[in-house]
Motif scaffolding. Structure first.
Motif, short mmCIF file in Angstrom:
data_model
loop_
_atom_site.label_atom_id
_atom_site.label_comp_id
_atom_site.label_asym_id
_atom_site.label_seq_id
_atom_site.Cartn_x
_atom_site.Cartn_y
_atom_site.Cartn_z
N GLY A 1 -2.89 9.94 -2.87
CA GLY A 1 -1.92 9.07 -1.76
C GLY A 1 -2.81 8.55 -1.00
O GLY A 1 -2.85 7.41 -0.73
N SER B 1 0.90 -1.22 0.07
CA SER B 1 -0.13 -0.06 0.24
C SER B 1 0.79 1.22 0.00
O SER B 1 0.60 2.11 -0.73
N LEU C 1 -2.30 16.15 -3.81
CA LEU C 1 -1.43 14.80 -3.80
C LEU C 1 -1.56 14.03 -2.39
O LEU C 1 -1.80 12.89 -2.67
N ALA C 2 -2.10 14.52 -1.32
CA ALA C 2 -2.54 13.91 -0.26
C ALA C 2 -3.84 13.15 -0.21
O ALA C 2 -3.85 11.84 0.25
N ASN D 1 -6.20 9.10 -11.68
CA ASN D 1 -5.45 10.06 -11.19
C ASN D 1 -4.77 11.18 -11.80
O ASN D 1 -4.60 12.35 -11.06
N THR E 1 2.30 5.99 -7.14
CA THR E 1 0.80 6.78 -7.66
C THR E 1 0.90 8.16 -7.67
O THR E 1 0.67 8.83 -8.84
N VAL E 2 1.42 8.74 -6.67
CA VAL E 2 1.58 10.18 -6.67
C VAL E 2 2.67 10.82 -7.41
O VAL E 2 2.46 11.81 -8.25
N THR F 1 2.35 1.54 -3.55
CA THR F 1 1.46 1.90 -4.32
C THR F 1 1.10 3.46 -4.26
O THR F 1 0.92 4.07 -5.10
N ALA F 2 1.01 4.04 -3.06
CA ALA F 2 0.65 5.21 -2.78
C ALA F 2 1.80 6.25 -3.22
O ALA F 2 1.29 7.10 -3.93
N ILE F 3 2.91 6.00 -2.89
CA ILE F 3 3.99 6.73 -3.24
C ILE F 3 4.02 6.73 -4.85
O ILE F 3 4.20 7.86 -5.36
N SER G 1 -5.41 5.94 -2.86
CA SER G 1 -4.45 4.90 -3.48
C SER G 1 -4.16 3.87 -2.31
O SER G 1 -4.16 2.54 -2.25
N PHE G 2 -3.95 4.32 -1.20
CA PHE G 2 -3.37 3.62 -0.06
C PHE G 2 -4.64 2.80 0.71
O PHE G 2 -4.46 1.56 0.66
#
Length: 299
Positions: free
Chosen positions: A221, A93, A217-218, A175, A100-101, A96-98, A224-225
């Motif tokens: 993220g 997670s 971005l927050a 995104n 994706t951003v 993926t979050a990082i 996505s998380f």
């Protein structure tokens, strides 16, 4: 103050209160009912997690028993893999979050600031691809990773890196569109001023644009998380070994037989799994709130 003035003020206050209930007050009632509706399942899961030996039908009385036996059972005996699944989920997670951003921001910056051949067609293609849910492609994803496994085993089946790549590709289109609209709201004069001062595109992107789009971005993220942490279908297709399972896939094994499932331990594991999401939301809340309110005030 005369009696007529006092009477007029009282009538005005009553009028104002009636109007407030008609225009605003009923919304508070709806909000309270919605909160209660959302809290009941959460309280039920928390009650089951604190009830040793709980079952779905025998836990209707909330908090009839309070014990931490279910929590201490996690990570021991046949539930020994739980913390390994938690670590796998956090790795997948977070990556993926990082990713994706970073990927979404880079793509949105390119579409927003550069003019190149095929730009509109690519944007339209991304939009069309997002019309189809990622779960519809799990057979194709399985065959694709199966073929890649023979050449690059680290990206094939039963690989956390392969699962991360699948998540990154599935979320890139939506995104990118979300970030693209936010990037367009930033004046180009900032880019031009930075270029005049000798900044490169990379310096402009990292030092000027990225801090300004921090709220969106927050949001990207966080979404996505949460989506990758709770995903089951794609993770079940990609991951084969129990040591590589994410939390959703691993805990599904406990609940596969509803008659003998350890619902108390399952609920305890669910409560612990919700903690990272709550902490992340609390940390990013200031950015999310600032992003929602920044456009409401004119300077």
């Amino acid at each position: 103050m005369s009696a007529a003035t006092v009477t007029k003020k009282k009538s005005g206050t009553t009028l104002k209160g009636t109007r407030w209930w008609k225009e605003v007050g009923w919304r508070h009632i709806v909000a309270i009912l919605t909160i209660i509706y959302c809290l009941i399942p959460l309280l039920y899961v928390l009650s089951v997690s604190l009830n040793p030996g709980a079952t779905l039908t025998g836990s209707n009385s909330l908090f009839s028993k309070i014990s931490f036996e279910n929590f201490t059972s996690l990570g021991t005996g046949k539930y020994a893999m739980y913390w390994s699944w938690v670590l796998n989920s956090l790795i997948v997670s977070a990556a993926t979050a990082i990713g994706t951003v970073l990927m979404g921001a880079a793509a949105a910056y390119a579409f927003s600031r550069f003019r190149f051949k095929g730009r509109r067609g690519t944007l339209t293609g991304l939009l069309l691809v997002q019309m189809f849910p990622q779960m519809l492609a799990f057979v194709a994803l399985f065959l694709l990773l199966l073929g890649i496994q023979d050449i690059f085993p680290v990206l094939g089946l039963n690989s956390k890196l392969g699962l991360i790549c699948v998540y990154l590709g599935g979320a890139l289109g939506s995104n990118t569109f979300l970030l693209y609209g936010f990037f367009n709201s930033i004046p180009r004069s900032l880019d031009e001023a930075a270029m005049i001062d000798g900044a490169t595109h990379a310096q402009t992107f990292w030092t000027i644009i990225m801090p300004l789009v921090r709220p969106v971005l927050a949001v990207v993220g966080l979404l996505s998380f949460i989506s990758s942490l709770g995903d089951f279908v794609i993770a079940k297709v990609v991951l084969q070994d129990q040591s590589q399972f994410t939390l959703a896939v691993g805990m599904y094994m406990w609940a596969s037989d509803s008659r003998t499932a350890p619902w108390g331990i399952f609920a305890a594991g669910s409560v612990i799994a919700a903690i990272p999401v709550i902490l992340l939301f609390q940390y990013l809340q200031k950015y999310i709130v600032s992003g929602l309110t920044s456009g409401a005030v004119k300077e």
